[in-house]
Design an enzyme around this catalytic site. Sequence first.
Site, PDB file in Angstrom:
ATOM      1  CG  PHE A  91       1.691   8.809 -14.609  1.00  0.00           C
ATOM      2  CD1 PHE A  91       0.734   8.008 -14.014  1.00  0.00           C
ATOM      3  CD2 PHE A  91       2.578   8.220 -15.492  1.00  0.00           C
ATOM      4  CE1 PHE A  91       0.660   6.649 -14.291  1.00  0.00           C
ATOM      5  CE2 PHE A  91       2.512   6.862 -15.773  1.00  0.00           C
ATOM      6  CZ  PHE A  91       1.550   6.081 -15.163  1.00  0.00           C
ATOM      7  N   PRO A 106       6.514   9.218 -21.242  1.00  0.00           N
ATOM      8  CG  PRO A 106       5.582   9.129 -23.378  1.00  0.00           C
ATOM      9  CD  PRO A 106       6.487   8.365 -22.435  1.00  0.00           C
ATOM     10  CB  CYS A 107       4.631  12.803 -17.481  1.00  0.00           C
ATOM     11  SG  CYS A 107       4.761  14.401 -18.311  1.00  0.00           S
ATOM     12  CG  ASN A 108       0.948  13.085 -22.216  1.00  0.00           C
ATOM     13  OD1 ASN A 108       2.104  12.705 -22.157  1.00  0.00           O
ATOM     14  ND2 ASN A 108       0.499  13.873 -23.176  1.00  0.00           N
TER      15      ASN A 108
END
Length: 349
Positions: A86, A82-84
Site C-alpha cells: 500500500f 504490513p504496508c508494503n
Amino acid sequence: MKYRLGELFCGPGGLAYGAKIADIGNGDKIIHAWANDFDRDTCDTYTHNICPDNPESVYCEDVRKFNLTKLTPIDGLAFGFPCNDFSVVGKHKGFEGTYGPLYTYGVRALKIYQPKWFLAENVGGIKSANQGKAFKKILSDMKDVGYTIVPNFYKFEEYGIPQARHRIIVIGIRNDLALKYHYKVPSTEMYKNVDNSAKNAINNPPIPANAFNNERTHQTKNVVERLKYIKPGQNAFNADIPENLKLHVKGAKISQIYRRLDPNKPSYTVTGSGGGGTHMYHWSEPRALTNREKARLQTFPDNFEFMGSKESVRKQVGMAVPVRGAQIIFEAILKTFAGIDYPSQEAHL
C-alpha cells in the site's frame, strides 16, 4: 482500570512502548497481553523491552499459519498491518500483493476477541491503492465485525514528533460501547511551540557514549567527499556537486538519496533503507546517522535496546510507529473511556 493489549504485526514495540507509558493521571493503564510478529530479531527486541518477564506471550510466527484462537482475552487490539503493498513507493499491488490481505487477520482477531477498542495503522498511500477500493473495503470489514471507527491521517510532526511521518490510523470502539464513548482526534494546537527539529532531537541531551545501537556506519572516501558538497536539506540531485562525484543514475530523481537533514526542521521519514545512499545523513558531519540517532527521531528512549545485527536494527527502527505519537493516541483512548474531555480536532483523510 487496566486494559489488556494484544498486538498483531507488533514490530519492535513502538506502539507497545507508547501504550506502556500512556498515563492520564487516574491510574488507568494499558498492559501487555500478547503479541505476534514473524521476524525473530523484531520479536526479541519486543520481548526484551516490553515483556522481559513474560517471553512466552510473544509469538514469533507467520500470522497466516498462526492459531489466532489460542490467545488470552484482551480489551484492546493494535495492528500496524504490513504496508508494503500500500506504500506510495514501489508498485501498487494492494489486495493482489502478498501483504495486501494481511489486515484480514486483524479483523479476524477483532471478531474472535471482541475487544473494547482497537488501533490499526498503515501508510497514507493505502487511501489510493486499487483506485481507493482497498481502503473502503478495509474500513467496511472493520465496521462489519461490530465497530464504530474514526480513521484519521496523522502528520506526526504536528504532534511535536521530530520527524515528518504521515500515517493513517483507525481507532475503533465496539458498537455497544460507542453509544457512550466517542473517540476524538487529539488536537495539534498544544504542540505548536514544541521544538521538534532534528538537531534538538539528536543533540539534546547528548547521546551517551555507551548508548545501545549507536555504532557508526562506514563511509567510503567518495561518499565523504560527496557529502561535503551537499548542504543541509539537499540531496545528491539538487546539490552543486563536481562532475567526478555526481551520481549518474538514469531517471533517478529520488529526493532521499544522500539527503542531509535540515537541522532546524523535523527530519524526513525514517525508513529501513540503507543501501545506495538511502541512509539518512547528518546535517554537518559527513556521515550517515546511527541507528540510535534514528531511534531518537522515532522518539524511542535511549534505554530501549534493539536486538540483532546493525542492518536488522536499521529495518526495525524504520518500521516502527513513533513512541510519543503512539502515547498521545493511546492517552486519548484512555481519556475517552475514563470520561475525561481533551482538546480535539476534526478527523480528516
